[in-house]
Design a protein around this motif. Sequence first.
Motif, PDB file in Angstrom:
ATOM      1  N   ARG A 153       0.837  -1.205   0.000  1.00 40.39           N
ATOM      2  CA  ARG A 153       0.000   0.000   0.000  1.00 40.39           C
ATOM      3  C   ARG A 153       0.873   1.258   0.000  1.00 40.39           C
ATOM      4  N   LEU A 154       0.279   2.346  -0.443  1.00 41.66           N
ATOM      5  CA  LEU A 154       1.003   3.622  -0.490  1.00 41.66           C
ATOM      6  C   LEU A 154       0.697   4.413   0.780  1.00 41.66           C
ATOM      7  N   PHE A 155       1.509   4.229   1.796  1.00 42.29           N
ATOM      8  CA  PHE A 155       1.303   4.959   3.040  1.00 42.29           C
ATOM      9  C   PHE A 155       1.928   6.348   3.001  1.00 42.29           C
ATOM     10  N   GLU A 156       3.068   6.487   2.321  1.00 38.11           N
ATOM     11  CA  GLU A 156       3.765   7.772   2.308  1.00 38.11           C
ATOM     12  C   GLU A 156       4.153   8.226   0.909  1.00 38.11           C
ATOM     13  N   GLY A 157       4.307   7.314  -0.013  1.00 40.68           N
ATOM     14  CA  GLY A 157       4.761   7.671  -1.342  1.00 40.68           C
ATOM     15  C   GLY A 157       3.619   7.932  -2.302  1.00 40.68           C
ATOM     16  N   THR A 158       3.978   8.274  -3.528  1.00 43.20           N
ATOM     17  CA  THR A 158       3.020   8.559  -4.585  1.00 43.20           C
ATOM     18  C   THR A 158       2.921   7.362  -5.533  1.00 43.20           C
ATOM     19  N   PRO A 159       1.840   7.285  -6.322  1.00 43.27           N
ATOM     20  CA  PRO A 159       1.782   6.238  -7.335  1.00 43.27           C
ATOM     21  C   PRO A 159       2.981   6.253  -8.277  1.00 43.27           C
ATOM     22  N   ALA A 160       3.432   7.445  -8.668  1.00 43.67           N
ATOM     23  CA  ALA A 160       4.584   7.520  -9.573  1.00 43.67           C
ATOM     24  C   ALA A 160       5.831   6.932  -8.917  1.00 43.67           C
ATOM     25  N   GLN A 161       6.045   7.206  -7.638  1.00 42.71           N
ATOM     26  CA  GLN A 161       7.203   6.652  -6.941  1.00 42.71           C
ATOM     27  C   GLN A 161       7.123   5.135  -6.867  1.00 42.71           C
ATOM     28  N   MET A 162       5.957   4.627  -6.487  1.00 36.14           N
ATOM     29  CA  MET A 162       5.833   3.180  -6.335  1.00 36.14           C
ATOM     30  C   MET A 162       5.935   2.475  -7.680  1.00 36.14           C
ATOM     31  N   HIS A 163       5.331   3.042  -8.699  1.00 33.59           N
ATOM     32  CA  HIS A 163       5.428   2.449 -10.030  1.00 33.59           C
ATOM     33  C   HIS A 163       6.890   2.397 -10.475  1.00 33.59           C
ATOM     34  N   ALA A 164       7.637   3.467 -10.227  1.00 32.83           N
ATOM     35  CA  ALA A 164       9.055   3.488 -10.601  1.00 32.83           C
ATOM     36  C   ALA A 164       9.853   2.482  -9.782  1.00 32.83           C
ATOM     37  N   VAL A 208      -2.587   3.853 -14.723  1.00 34.38           N
ATOM     38  CA  VAL A 208      -3.078   2.477 -14.606  1.00 34.38           C
ATOM     39  C   VAL A 208      -2.698   1.917 -13.242  1.00 34.38           C
ATOM     40  N   PHE A 209      -1.440   2.107 -12.850  1.00 36.25           N
ATOM     41  CA  PHE A 209      -1.004   1.616 -11.549  1.00 36.25           C
ATOM     42  C   PHE A 209      -1.835   2.230 -10.423  1.00 36.25           C
ATOM     43  N   ALA A 210      -2.031   3.550 -10.462  1.00 33.00           N
ATOM     44  CA  ALA A 210      -2.789   4.218  -9.404  1.00 33.00           C
ATOM     45  C   ALA A 210      -4.207   3.663  -9.314  1.00 33.00           C
ATOM     46  N   THR A 211      -4.810   3.387 -10.467  1.00 32.63           N
ATOM     47  CA  THR A 211      -6.163   2.822 -10.479  1.00 32.63           C
ATOM     48  C   THR A 211      -6.171   1.422  -9.892  1.00 32.63           C
ATOM     49  N   LEU A 212      -5.200   0.604 -10.273  1.00 33.48           N
ATOM     50  CA  LEU A 212      -5.116  -0.751  -9.733  1.00 33.48           C
ATOM     51  C   LEU A 212      -4.909  -0.729  -8.224  1.00 33.48           C
ATOM     52  N   ARG A 213      -4.036   0.144  -7.745  1.00 35.98           N
ATOM     53  CA  ARG A 213      -3.748   0.181  -6.314  1.00 35.98           C
ATOM     54  C   ARG A 213      -4.990   0.610  -5.519  1.00 35.98           C
ATOM     55  N   ALA A 214      -5.700   1.613  -6.016  1.00 34.64           N
ATOM     56  CA  ALA A 214      -6.923   2.044  -5.342  1.00 34.64           C
ATOM     57  C   ALA A 214      -7.999   0.954  -5.396  1.00 34.64           C
ATOM     58  N   TRP A 215      -8.090   0.266  -6.522  1.00 31.65           N
ATOM     59  CA  TRP A 215      -9.025  -0.845  -6.680  1.00 31.65           C
ATOM     60  C   TRP A 215      -8.701  -1.947  -5.686  1.00 31.65           C
ATOM     61  N   LYS A 216      -7.431  -2.295  -5.570  1.00 30.58           N
ATOM     62  CA  LYS A 216      -7.026  -3.343  -4.640  1.00 30.58           C
ATOM     63  C   LYS A 216      -7.291  -2.933  -3.195  1.00 30.58           C
ATOM     64  N   ASP A 217      -7.134  -1.665  -2.861  1.00 30.76           N
ATOM     65  CA  ASP A 217      -7.356  -1.213  -1.490  1.00 30.76           C
ATOM     66  C   ASP A 217      -8.765  -1.545  -1.023  1.00 30.76           C
ATOM     67  N   GLY A 218      -9.724  -1.496  -1.931  1.00 24.55           N
ATOM     68  CA  GLY A 218     -11.111  -1.769  -1.549  1.00 24.55           C
ATOM     69  C   GLY A 218     -11.620  -3.119  -2.009  1.00 24.55           C
ATOM     70  N   PHE A 219     -10.728  -3.961  -2.519  1.00 24.35           N
ATOM     71  CA  PHE A 219     -11.159  -5.232  -3.117  1.00 24.35           C
ATOM     72  C   PHE A 219     -11.510  -6.253  -2.044  1.00 24.35           C
ATOM     73  N   ARG A 220     -12.600  -6.944  -2.236  1.00 27.49           N
ATOM     74  CA  ARG A 220     -12.993  -8.060  -1.373  1.00 27.49           C
ATOM     75  C   ARG A 220     -13.279  -9.244  -2.252  1.00 27.49           C
TER      76      ARG A 220
END
Length: 253
Positions: A134-145, A240-252
Motif C-alpha cells: 500500500r502507499l502509506f507515504e509515497g506517490t503512485p509515480a514513486q511506487m510504479h518506478a 493504470v497503476f494508481a487505479t489498480l492500487r486504489a481498486w485493490k485497497d477496496g477489493f474483497r
Amino acid sequence: MSLSALPAFADNYIWLLRDGRGRALVVDPGDAVPVLDALADAPPLAILLTHHHGDHIGGVDDLRAAWPDVPVYAPEEARIPQATCRVADGDRLALGDWRFTVLAVPGHTRSHVAYHGEGLLFCGDTLFSLGCGRLFEGTPAQMHASLARLAALPGDTRVCGAHEYTLGNAAFALAVDPGNPALRARAAEVRALRAAGRPTLPSALAQERACNPFLRCDAPAVRAAAERHAGHPLADAVAVFATLRAWKDGFRG
C-alpha cells in the motif's frame, strides 16, 4: 546457502539466510522470538531492515540485547533508531561471503529500501507475489518506478517479500487479468501450497513479471481492466497503476 521464512504475527515472514558454516543474516525481524529460537547457537552476522514499520523492526531491541555486537543495517530514517549502519541507494554490502546492493524503493514508505544479491531480493513491503504494498507515504509515480526498477532485475531472482498475502493477491489479479494462463497456473499453485500449509514465497521474478498485474501496467489486458474500473481512459502506466492500487485497497475477493 539456505533460506528460511520464519513466520511471525498473522502473516509476516522474517527472512533467515544461512551459509554452510552456520553464519546467518536476518531480514526484518518484527519479532525476536522466532529468530532467537532459530539461532540459539550463534548470533547472526547482521540484521537488515527495509523500512520502519513495527512489524519489521519490533524485535530488534531484544535481538540487540541478546547480541549487542550484531550490526543493524537500515535506511537513513529517524524512525529506525536501532540502526548502527545507515545505507543508501547504490551502497554495496559485504557480509561474510555474501554481497548485496541497496536499492531505494520509495512508495510504501518514503525511505524504504531493498537488498539485492546472491540471487535474492529482500524487498520488504514493496513487492509481494502477485501484489505490491500500500502507499502509506509515497506517490503512485514513486511506487510504479520502484516496482519497475525491481522488475528489471534478473528473472531468476528469488523475491522475498515480507508477507504471506499471495492467496488474496491472486484473487485480485484474476479479477484484473482472468485470461492470463501464467496467472491461472500460479493461482492454482498458490492454492495448493497454502492448503498444504506451505509458504508461497520466495517466487521467481520472471514469474512475477508474467503474473503480477502491478508489474504489467503496460499490458493491454491490464490497462483495459483498469480503464473499465475507472470508467474512463487512463493517460499512462502510472495512471493504470494508481487505479489498480486504489481498486485493490477496496477489493474483497
